[in-house]
Design a protein around this motif. Structure first.
Motif, PDB file in Angstrom:
ATOM      1  N   ASN A 347      -2.261  -3.392  -2.429  1.00  0.00           N
ATOM      2  CA  ASN A 347      -3.693  -3.111  -2.520  1.00  0.00           C
ATOM      3  C   ASN A 347      -4.206  -2.620  -1.171  1.00  0.00           C
ATOM      4  O   ASN A 347      -4.112  -3.317  -0.164  1.00  0.00           O
ATOM      5  CB  ASN A 347      -4.435  -4.394  -2.937  1.00  0.00           C
ATOM      6  CG  ASN A 347      -5.883  -4.141  -3.269  1.00  0.00           C
ATOM      7  OD1 ASN A 347      -6.586  -3.459  -2.542  1.00  0.00           O
ATOM      8  ND2 ASN A 347      -6.339  -4.700  -4.381  1.00  0.00           N
ATOM      9  N   ILE A 348      -4.767  -1.416  -1.136  1.00  0.00           N
ATOM     10  CA  ILE A 348      -5.212  -0.830   0.130  1.00  0.00           C
ATOM     11  C   ILE A 348      -6.390  -1.590   0.727  1.00  0.00           C
ATOM     12  O   ILE A 348      -6.568  -1.627   1.944  1.00  0.00           O
ATOM     13  CB  ILE A 348      -5.566   0.665  -0.052  1.00  0.00           C
ATOM     14  CG1 ILE A 348      -5.800   1.325   1.315  1.00  0.00           C
ATOM     15  CG2 ILE A 348      -6.755   0.845  -0.974  1.00  0.00           C
ATOM     16  CD1 ILE A 348      -5.972   2.826   1.242  1.00  0.00           C
ATOM     17  N   ARG A 349      -7.199  -2.234  -0.108  1.00  0.00           N
ATOM     18  CA  ARG A 349      -8.316  -3.023   0.420  1.00  0.00           C
ATOM     19  C   ARG A 349      -7.801  -4.158   1.304  1.00  0.00           C
ATOM     20  O   ARG A 349      -8.344  -4.425   2.379  1.00  0.00           O
ATOM     21  CB  ARG A 349      -9.155  -3.593  -0.731  1.00  0.00           C
ATOM     22  CG  ARG A 349     -10.410  -4.334  -0.266  1.00  0.00           C
ATOM     23  CD  ARG A 349     -10.936  -5.238  -1.369  1.00  0.00           C
ATOM     24  NE  ARG A 349     -11.326  -4.481  -2.535  1.00  0.00           N
ATOM     25  CZ  ARG A 349     -12.555  -4.029  -2.759  1.00  0.00           C
ATOM     26  NH1 ARG A 349     -13.505  -4.268  -1.886  1.00  0.00           N
ATOM     27  NH2 ARG A 349     -12.825  -3.355  -3.852  1.00  0.00           N
ATOM     28  N   ILE A 495      -8.417  -5.103 -12.722  1.00  0.00           N
ATOM     29  CA  ILE A 495      -9.693  -5.659 -12.290  1.00  0.00           C
ATOM     30  C   ILE A 495     -10.269  -6.599 -13.337  1.00  0.00           C
ATOM     31  O   ILE A 495     -10.884  -7.621 -13.012  1.00  0.00           O
ATOM     32  CB  ILE A 495     -10.694  -4.521 -11.953  1.00  0.00           C
ATOM     33  CG1 ILE A 495     -11.933  -5.085 -11.274  1.00  0.00           C
ATOM     34  CG2 ILE A 495     -11.062  -3.726 -13.184  1.00  0.00           C
ATOM     35  CD1 ILE A 495     -11.678  -5.648  -9.913  1.00  0.00           C
ATOM     36  N   MET A 496     -10.045  -6.290 -14.626  1.00  0.00           N
ATOM     37  CA  MET A 496     -10.555  -7.160 -15.683  1.00  0.00           C
ATOM     38  C   MET A 496      -9.742  -8.451 -15.786  1.00  0.00           C
ATOM     39  O   MET A 496     -10.293  -9.516 -16.073  1.00  0.00           O
ATOM     40  CB  MET A 496     -10.557  -6.413 -17.015  1.00  0.00           C
ATOM     41  CG  MET A 496     -11.536  -5.255 -17.052  1.00  0.00           C
ATOM     42  SD  MET A 496     -13.206  -5.783 -16.591  1.00  0.00           S
ATOM     43  CE  MET A 496     -14.075  -4.222 -16.600  1.00  0.00           C
ATOM     44  N   ARG A 540       0.974  -1.739 -13.018  1.00  0.00           N
ATOM     45  CA  ARG A 540       0.744  -1.365 -11.622  1.00  0.00           C
ATOM     46  C   ARG A 540      -0.648  -1.790 -11.172  1.00  0.00           C
ATOM     47  O   ARG A 540      -0.837  -2.275 -10.053  1.00  0.00           O
ATOM     48  CB  ARG A 540       0.904   0.143 -11.460  1.00  0.00           C
ATOM     49  CG  ARG A 540       0.670   0.661 -10.053  1.00  0.00           C
ATOM     50  CD  ARG A 540       0.918   2.157  -9.985  1.00  0.00           C
ATOM     51  NE  ARG A 540       2.268   2.483 -10.407  1.00  0.00           N
ATOM     52  CZ  ARG A 540       2.722   3.723 -10.574  1.00  0.00           C
ATOM     53  NH1 ARG A 540       1.920   4.754 -10.358  1.00  0.00           N
ATOM     54  NH2 ARG A 540       3.959   3.939 -10.956  1.00  0.00           N
ATOM     55  N   SER A 541      -1.626  -1.619 -12.045  1.00  0.00           N
ATOM     56  CA  SER A 541      -2.994  -2.011 -11.725  1.00  0.00           C
ATOM     57  C   SER A 541      -3.096  -3.511 -11.485  1.00  0.00           C
ATOM     58  O   SER A 541      -3.764  -3.964 -10.558  1.00  0.00           O
ATOM     59  CB  SER A 541      -3.927  -1.589 -12.862  1.00  0.00           C
ATOM     60  OG  SER A 541      -5.230  -2.059 -12.658  1.00  0.00           O
ATOM     61  N   VAL A 542      -2.403  -4.294 -12.312  1.00  0.00           N
ATOM     62  CA  VAL A 542      -2.436  -5.750 -12.167  1.00  0.00           C
ATOM     63  C   VAL A 542      -1.761  -6.172 -10.862  1.00  0.00           C
ATOM     64  O   VAL A 542      -2.299  -6.976 -10.090  1.00  0.00           O
ATOM     65  CB  VAL A 542      -1.752  -6.428 -13.375  1.00  0.00           C
ATOM     66  CG1 VAL A 542      -1.690  -7.941 -13.167  1.00  0.00           C
ATOM     67  CG2 VAL A 542      -2.496  -6.103 -14.665  1.00  0.00           C
ATOM     68  N   LEU A 543      -0.573  -5.629 -10.596  1.00  0.00           N
ATOM     69  CA  LEU A 543       0.145  -5.980  -9.369  1.00  0.00           C
ATOM     70  C   LEU A 543      -0.674  -5.615  -8.135  1.00  0.00           C
ATOM     71  O   LEU A 543      -0.712  -6.358  -7.154  1.00  0.00           O
ATOM     72  CB  LEU A 543       1.495  -5.259  -9.326  1.00  0.00           C
ATOM     73  CG  LEU A 543       2.511  -5.599 -10.421  1.00  0.00           C
ATOM     74  CD1 LEU A 543       3.769  -4.764 -10.250  1.00  0.00           C
ATOM     75  CD2 LEU A 543       2.854  -7.074 -10.415  1.00  0.00           C
ATOM     76  N   SER A 544      -1.328  -4.463  -8.189  1.00  0.00           N
ATOM     77  CA  SER A 544      -2.102  -3.998  -7.040  1.00  0.00           C
ATOM     78  C   SER A 544      -3.299  -4.895  -6.770  1.00  0.00           C
ATOM     79  O   SER A 544      -3.584  -5.236  -5.618  1.00  0.00           O
ATOM     80  CB  SER A 544      -2.566  -2.558  -7.281  1.00  0.00           C
ATOM     81  OG  SER A 544      -3.407  -2.121  -6.243  1.00  0.00           O
ATOM     82  N   ILE A 545      -4.005  -5.284  -7.811  1.00  0.00           N
ATOM     83  CA  ILE A 545      -5.193  -6.125  -7.642  1.00  0.00           C
ATOM     84  C   ILE A 545      -4.838  -7.454  -6.986  1.00  0.00           C
ATOM     85  O   ILE A 545      -5.535  -7.944  -6.098  1.00  0.00           O
ATOM     86  CB  ILE A 545      -5.880  -6.360  -9.000  1.00  0.00           C
ATOM     87  CG1 ILE A 545      -6.647  -5.101  -9.432  1.00  0.00           C
ATOM     88  CG2 ILE A 545      -6.815  -7.560  -8.947  1.00  0.00           C
ATOM     89  CD1 ILE A 545      -7.851  -4.778  -8.567  1.00  0.00           C
TER      90      ILE A 545
END
Length: 625
Positions: A347-349, A495-496, A540-545
């Motif tokens: 996650n870049i954040r 995110i959800m 990928r979205s889940v892992l990143s978050i």
């Protein structure tokens, strides 16, 4: 009124089919015989060479060039349209990203001068061999007029082979013997810029550029060779070149307000070319040297060894390295836990938060990545003004500095959800990934939804709608379990999931993700406790978050055995790229596949039940608020 006219004109042009644009451009091109057209191709350095060439030529006469890095068939007709009778030169970079793609552009542009910078492994997967890739690049030379000139890099073996077959005039540049414009010496040691000694017709020229990195020599020499072919005085061309500033995102220095020096090389990061900017950092003078590495742009196969090789190289001269992106954690596997030389962030954040405290005055930071995947420039901009948009799903090709969303909060605000078990509910959560809406329900992408529906029905659960999606609480072997289906598009599910865990006070370590896998044969099932996303963008979205790969998931194979199904593509508001391989995950199952799917879903439900029974505790649930 002028703004409205421009908007309407742009809309009309974008609606004109590409074949018609090409026909019109081809006709108009024939009327521009007084204009010298310069076409530039190669696996690296196209944009810098194009901008540098246009900058030099523009000192002598009006010159038109392609905008930014627009180098595909969509951009070339517009470049020709906007070339006026007042222009003396037109410079375009021409890209080869698949069989015959370069030829289509060259046939319309028809260069009088053709430049090939180098031939690397970019788009290798599309051509299957270096010889095929070189043959595509050669087409820019083949389309030269009988009086045209080829400007070729004599130091590149594949380019040299092209020159040996060329029956047009050739101007060779490079370090090897036989070069008409010959490199004698090149030095680039930060903070000093790139310095060159060149020889042309027995005379030596010293050039002090404003560029950085010895690999920029190719662009410098190619641009000067164009000036020579255009019969411009070499001395004046060199003076114009020495005023040229680095192109954005190509070894571009940027100093923050607190004295951190960033070297932005974040447009793309092909694996075969990464050693060149690392070599620059190795030879630089700085208090600390830090590498920030995003996504490898031409990766295929196993990414792990590539990232590990980069890590090994960085250890020789850098003080630390930060990996960011989908494969960031692969370089760190197998390392000593007490080794703090390298850090990895999905996650870049989170990477930005770490770098805010880690970087300090005098640091020299090489930022290397692929803009369309990473948008690493946000890390640089955040140093002076806090960035608000940290989305991981943006695929815009533009740099964030020009984006109106940069300092606006993300559409989906994230929460801080702990990945540790302390002070968290131990109630398990099973997440089924999919796309909301009835039209997607019977597609492979929604297998995760359907597994949860079957589990909820067998356990007597009732679905309830929340802002994050729909959920229900059931009892499995006397244990309370939350079932959750995210209420947004598959590719931004993370995110959800994060919001739902925040709502329930649950923990990602007690979470199981169920999703389809197009790489597994239909009906196959895999249980996985950790690892990468295997190309699945929802996962990928889940892992990143959550910035971790330690998430349990069940993958259900949906690789079609019914080959009569046509693939369809829906982009859910994300940029639709016609070059992407068509996907079958959004095409409805055939009747035969639906029948085959029923026992697979039942088997997945049994696996989930058994996992809950064996692995999870007996603590009672905390009710959802």
């Amino acid at each position: 009124m002028d703004d409205i006219f421009k908007q309407v004109t742009a809309k009309l042009k974008s609606s004109v089919p590409i074949p018609i644009r090409c026909v019109v451009a081809n006709v108009y091109r024939k009327r521009l015989n007084h204009v010298t057209f310069i076409g530039i191709t190669g696996s690296a350095g196209k944009t810098t060479t194009k901008d540098m060439t246009a900058s030099i030529l523009g000192e002598f006469a009006p010159c038109k060039k392609t905008n930014l890095s627009c180098n595909t068939l969509q951009a070339i007709p517009a470049t020709i349209w906007y070339t006026r009778k007042s222009h003396r030169y037109c410079v375009a970079e021409l890209s080869a990203y698949g069989p015959n793609t370069l030829e289509e552009s060259v046939r319309i542009f028809r260069p009088d001068i053709a430049v090939i910078t180098c031939i690397g492994r970019d788009h290798y997967a599309a051509y299957k061999s270096m010889d095929a890739l070189a043959a595509e690049k050669e087409k820019i030379v083949s389309w030269l007029s009988p009086h045209g000139t080829a400007i070729l890099n004599i130091d590149d073996p594949l380019v040299r082979t092209i020159g040996e077959r060329c029956n047009r005039r050739i101007v060779w540049f490079g370090e090897s013997a036989g070069a008409e414009l010959r490199l004698i010496e090149a030095r680039s040691c930060w903070p000093n810029p790139l310095l060159l000694l060149l020889e042309y017709r027995g005379k030596t020229y010293e050039i002090r550029t404003q560029l950085h990195g010895t690999h920029m020599v190719v662009s410098v020499m190619a641009s000067l060779a164009v000036a020579l072919v255009a019969d411009l005085p070499l001395g004046k061309a060199i003076s114009a070149l020495e005023r040229f500033q680095p192109v954005e995102g190509r070894m571009q220095p940027k100093v923050s307000n607190d004295g951190v020096v960033f070297i932005r090389d974040d447009w793309k990061a092909p694996y075969w070319s990464i050693n060149e900017p690392l070599k620059f950092l190795k030879e630089a003078n700085a208090k600390r040297k830090i590498v920030i590495l995003g996504t490898i742009s031409d990766g295929s196969g196993d990414y792990g060894p590539k990232y590990k090789n980069i890590l090994k190289t960085c250890r020789e001269f850098a003080d630390s390295v930060v990996f960011i992106g989908t494969h960031a954690l692969r370089a760190l596997r197998g390392r000593n836990k007490n080794d703090n030389f390298a850090r990895g962030f999905l996650n870049i954040r989170n990477a930005a938060e770490f770098l805010r405290h880690e970087l300090r005055h005098g640091d020299l930071v090489l930022v290397k990545g692929t803009n369309q995947q990473d948008h690493l420039v946000r890390l640089v901009l955040d140093r002076d003004k806090p960035v608000k948009c940290w989305t991981n799903q943006c695929v815009s090709q533009s740099y964030c500095s020009k984006c109106p969303k940069l300092y606006k909060p993300d559409q989906y605000k994230s929460f801080n959800v702990s990945i540790n078990s302390q002070n968290c509910s131990e109630v398990p959560v099973i997440v089924g990934l999919g796309n909301p809406g009835l039209r997607y329900y019977h597609t492979p992408h929604n297998v995760g939804y359907r597994v949860l529906d079957k589990l909820a029905k067998s356990a007597g659960g009732t679905w309830k709608k929340y802002s994050e999606g729909i959920a229900c609480t059931v009892k499995i072997y006397g244990k309370t379990v939350h079932l959750f289906k995210p209420g947004t598009a598959m590719n931004v599910s993370g995110i959800m999931v994060q919001r739902f865990l925040e709502r329930t006070g649950s923990n990602i370590k007690n979470c199981i993700i169920v999703h389809e896998d197009i790489k597994l044969s239909f009906g196959d099932m895999r249980f996985k406790s950790q690892g990468g996303d295997a190309g699945h963008k929802g996962m990928r979205s889940v892992l990143s978050i959550f910035d971790t790969e330690d998430i349990i998931r069940i993958r259900l194979g949906v690789k079609g055995f019914d080959n009569t199904r046509d693939a369809k593509w829906f982009d859910f508001g994300i940029r639709n790229d016609s070059r992407k391989q068509k996907q079958i995950v959004l095409t409805k199952f055939s009747k035969k596949e639906e029948e085959r799917l029923k026992p697979v879903i039942e088997q997945a439900v049994d696996v989930l039940r058994n996992h809950i029974k064996k692995q999870l505790g007996d603590k009672s649930a905390e009710k959802m608020t």
